[in-house]
Scaffold this motif. Structure first.
Motif, PDB file in Angstrom:
ATOM      1  N   ALA A   1       7.331   0.693  -3.178  1.00 12.51           N
ATOM      2  CA  ALA A   1       7.680  -0.428  -2.147  1.00 12.51           C
ATOM      3  C   ALA A   1       8.674  -1.204  -2.844  1.00 12.51           C
ATOM      4  O   ALA A   1       9.946  -2.296  -1.926  1.00 12.51           O
ATOM      5  CB  ALA A   1       6.061  -0.926  -2.999  1.00 12.51           C
TER       6      ALA A   1
ATOM      7  N   ARG B   1       3.330   2.861   5.734  1.00 15.49           N
ATOM      8  CA  ARG B   1       2.899   1.933   6.646  1.00 15.49           C
ATOM      9  C   ARG B   1       2.655   0.644   6.692  1.00 15.49           C
ATOM     10  O   ARG B   1       2.579  -0.065   7.536  1.00 15.49           O
ATOM     11  CB  ARG B   1       1.250   2.882   6.870  1.00 15.49           C
ATOM     12  N   ALA B   2       2.248   0.405   5.668  1.00 17.46           N
ATOM     13  CA  ALA B   2       2.458  -1.646   5.243  1.00 17.46           C
ATOM     14  C   ALA B   2       4.023  -2.041   5.811  1.00 17.46           C
ATOM     15  O   ALA B   2       3.953  -2.815   5.591  1.00 17.46           O
ATOM     16  CB  ALA B   2       1.374  -2.066   3.436  1.00 17.46           C
ATOM     17  N   PHE B   3       4.663  -1.723   4.864  1.00 19.68           N
ATOM     18  CA  PHE B   3       5.439  -1.521   5.221  1.00 19.68           C
ATOM     19  C   PHE B   3       6.346  -2.245   6.888  1.00 19.68           C
ATOM     20  O   PHE B   3       7.514  -2.362   7.278  1.00 19.68           O
ATOM     21  CB  PHE B   3       7.434  -1.247   4.475  1.00 19.68           C
TER      22      PHE B   3
ATOM     23  N   ASP C   1      -1.157   7.509  -0.340  1.00 20.37           N
ATOM     24  CA  ASP C   1      -0.891   6.670  -0.848  1.00 20.37           C
ATOM     25  C   ASP C   1       0.825   6.352  -0.426  1.00 20.37           C
ATOM     26  O   ASP C   1       1.121   5.151   0.030  1.00 20.37           O
ATOM     27  CB  ASP C   1      -0.095   6.553  -2.574  1.00 20.37           C
TER      28      ASP C   1
ATOM     29  N   MET D   1       4.694  -3.107   9.242  1.00 20.53           N
ATOM     30  CA  MET D   1       3.865  -4.235   9.604  1.00 20.53           C
ATOM     31  C   MET D   1       4.629  -5.011   8.740  1.00 20.53           C
ATOM     32  O   MET D   1       4.434  -6.442   9.537  1.00 20.53           O
ATOM     33  CB  MET D   1       2.532  -4.700   8.668  1.00 20.53           C
ATOM     34  N   MET D   2       5.806  -4.960   7.743  1.00 14.81           N
ATOM     35  CA  MET D   2       6.430  -5.999   7.608  1.00 14.81           C
ATOM     36  C   MET D   2       7.433  -7.103   8.579  1.00 14.81           C
ATOM     37  O   MET D   2       7.650  -6.570   9.536  1.00 14.81           O
ATOM     38  CB  MET D   2       7.554  -5.689   6.817  1.00 14.81           C
ATOM     39  N   PRO D   3       6.990  -8.149   8.750  1.00 21.74           N
ATOM     40  CA  PRO D   3       8.107  -9.424  10.109  1.00 21.74           C
ATOM     41  C   PRO D   3       9.393  -9.007   9.272  1.00 21.74           C
ATOM     42  O   PRO D   3       9.258  -9.147   8.374  1.00 21.74           O
ATOM     43  CB  PRO D   3       7.083 -10.608   9.968  1.00 21.74           C
TER      44      PRO D   3
ATOM     45  N   GLY E   1       0.959   4.616   3.222  1.00 16.30           N
ATOM     46  CA  GLY E   1       0.172   4.021   3.045  1.00 16.30           C
ATOM     47  C   GLY E   1       1.204   2.839   2.629  1.00 16.30           C
ATOM     48  O   GLY E   1       1.135   1.392   3.520  1.00 16.30           O
ATOM     49  N   THR E   2       2.181   3.311   1.509  1.00 11.17           N
ATOM     50  CA  THR E   2       3.488   2.380   1.220  1.00 11.17           C
ATOM     51  C   THR E   2       4.211   2.172   2.442  1.00 11.17           C
ATOM     52  O   THR E   2       4.391   0.772   3.086  1.00 11.17           O
ATOM     53  CB  THR E   2       3.985   2.135  -0.144  1.00 11.17           C
TER      54      THR E   2
END
Lengths: 250, 250, 250, 250
Positions: free
Chosen positions: A45, A80-82, A74, A84-86, A77-78
């Motif tokens: 991250a 995937r979260a990034f 994981d 979504m970052m604006p 998943g990390t």
């Protein structure tokens, strides 16, 4: 571990000259350990956040895991979260672990055969030590064993934390009348598990479990990341991701 | 297929009396086909949206897939998206496919052994027909074959779209001098693949591929969902999810 | 409400001929009420799930909210979740509520001025009834009042559940010596709030609150969605989304 | 800016003794500028990634924005992405910007009134300089102006990049016969916009725009973050988030 990582970095830079390379460490334990030695390592991250800040538009995250287990998921998943970052990284993808596709099972089988110690004879067993996991992906160890045994019936895979365990594999060896077995890490780095669980002097180290079964254990303390033919499979997965970043040819 | 689904529904209702049961169909092709016959089936998203509207607070989505391949991961992705819905379902989880954990590989191995045709002798081979996939999870078929062969060396798994294919398995049979082989679907439903790819009269049906290799094929047209001992493994996975919904005991 | 929705649907179809139009109802209470009358209405999630199943690749979701409050943000959250669906709708966007941009404040101000009852004189006050909300977006009501008063100082906005309330606005009217006030819904539909909270016979209906302050209340029972000049602002927002779906011109 | 941030940090530490405080800078331009001066500032994503690595379980992210515009919503989006991180921060929430709820409009109105220069008379106008934005949240500036004018009709809000602009407000001042106007930043920091756009010697600086309209401009170069009564509103929003982290009392 550092030598193995240097080898990987060198192979990656040879394969993709000019592409900046960063390292991220998924293990909090390793990061803490090295922080005490004064080395600041980034988590995935943190590494991605920094690259986002630096304005990278295309980032390929290459897993150096052996199988697609919990840690790999994981990582996905990390990422995937990034995604979504604006104002995030436009193109961000993860490369497969060592054992990704069916083709990888074949390639890894070939590479492992090439890497066997030259003095080992077909009468000697080889037991590869995988990490093992309660995650479904543990099935990859068994699938690999199947492919290995089709090439050479005296090749085995046992795992520290999953199935099959060393006791189960020791039974198999005994039933086949094996008297000598090579113990070889099937982990990127020959670390604690290799030195202690496998080759240590503890009563229940793999070496001693085999000894009690009358099998002479010969230990190899080299991780898979120390072999170019294995490293190149990870590099191939990275290539697959980087190719997706290229504009389509006309 | 309907008989198999009725069996599953019956087993689920016996296991969890009073828990409402809904069906969702992940395949757009199947939904369209049945729509032409006047049957409106819900996709997973539509089924979950309706349950959300009805105010369900706990929903366990039980995959009836055989392995955790692309379709299963799409199901997980759909559920992940529903977890993000504002005013959504508070507790929403997916149960493992048939081959989830290492333990499942054992249980499925046992169940398949129990379900073998009684007239089959140990000299006859059994070839289970899996769907197969380019997804990494294809390795589960090989892992299953490994477990089956530890119990009975004449048991094989071949796949329609992944590895190993029927040609590769036919080679293995020939080398072992097999003259009779049972072809059995390792799919929940004995549908098109079983009737045509396996048992059809096409030149390259599995039956005919074996025939050309001098192997007499005996076909079983029954999907795994027609056996209670297999269905109960899916039901166990559902139980695992439902248990997580229970308040902790004091 | 149905007349208003028919008007909206007609305007939308005139503006975008050939584009399929579906309705979704965000309010669970309304859906339940109409279900009892035998009308099955879809929630946003159910409507989007069905359109996903039908294979729509471009969907513009036009909010018919007045301000971007909690319900609007839930709608955006639902759409955000659908954007994450595997095999989902490729292009999926939400159009602004009535009061989106600064320009909308101007346009709505003009439209409301045009829609004032012809018999109202500049000495009569007009109190628009907004829904009001604890959400930050409640500030839009005050911003609208500012714009209205720059055009005509006797125009007010009060809200049922936010600020300013009717008591505060009644004080303002009294201080300016107002004796007659028109009460006009600033909600898409002149429903319960308009008929009861505003125009009802309850002691604390707005009509009676004004009466006790010596102000004669004249009630208008027409929602904003019954005026084409208001509906066209929503239609403009929908146009903005649909334009983003068009391929760039060469 | 540094003095203002030190003040905020001091107030926060007084209010929540023992709670670790970190700074994140959402502006890439500011981060780059300070990097050239040798100061490494973290973006929100990098700051959160590091806190995740350090094992924080509860993190309140307090926006220091003035309104909930695009930057604030990007911050919320970043936090939303971090909520999806595997092994992430368990409790992670964002506090409202200065103008969050309706109550904030009141509180900010009072604080701004208290902070007016003592030498200013009721005949002098005050023009607060907001940043302004094409985002819907620009309406908050107008809503604030409404509340200010209810207390004192000679108080105005103009914005640099949104509505109303300085030309529009200058018109209003002229029509009311204003001859002296105080120009005061309504931004946390009196930076470039205040020094140049407002108080600069450029032909179209606000000072000169007013001068050409015959209005004498008196400039105040102090950001809102330099006033404790404003800072305390942000601190209150942070308190609201931290309270949600407390276990419910018995």
């Amino acid at each position: 571990a550092q030598a193995a990582f240097s080898r990987i970095e060198r192979r990656v830079k040879e394969a993709f000259p000019g592409v900046p390379v960063r390292w991220a460490y998924t293990s909090a334990i390793i990061r803490k350990k090295l922080a005490r030695q004064g080395k600041q390592l980034d988590s995935t991250a943190t590494a991605l956040a920094k690259m986002m800040d630096e304005g990278f538009t295309h980032v390929a995250v290459q897993s150096l895991h052996t199988i697609g287990g919990e840690e790999y998921h994981d990582l996905v998943g990390t990422v995937r979260a990034f995604r979504m970052m604006p104002e995030g990284i436009d193109h961000l993808q993860v490369g497969y672990p060592l054992l990704g596709t069916e083709e990888d099972l074949m390639k890894v089988t070939e590479a492992l055969l090439e890497n066997l110690p030259p003095q080992r004879t077909r009468q000697d067993a080889v037991v590869l030590m995988g990490h093992g996991t309660p995650h479904p992906a543990n099935a990859f160890y068994t699938a690999l064993m199947y492919h290995l045994q089709r090439r050479d019936p005296n090749l085995y895979v046992a795992t520290v934390e999953g199935a099959p365990g060393i006791d189960e594999v020791t039974d198999m060896l005994r039933r086949r009348g094996i008297t000598t077995a090579y113990l070889i890490p099937f982990m990127s780095v020959a670390g604690d598990h290799a030195r202690n669980d496998m080759a240590g002097d503890d009563e229940d180290s793999w070496k001693n479990v085999l000894a009690r079964a009358g099998i002479d254990a010969k230990v190899v303390l080299k991780g898979t990341a120390e072999y170019d033919n294995i490293v190149d499979i990870w590099v191939d997965h990275l290539r697959t991701v980087l190719r997706r970043f290229e504009p389509p040819a006309n």
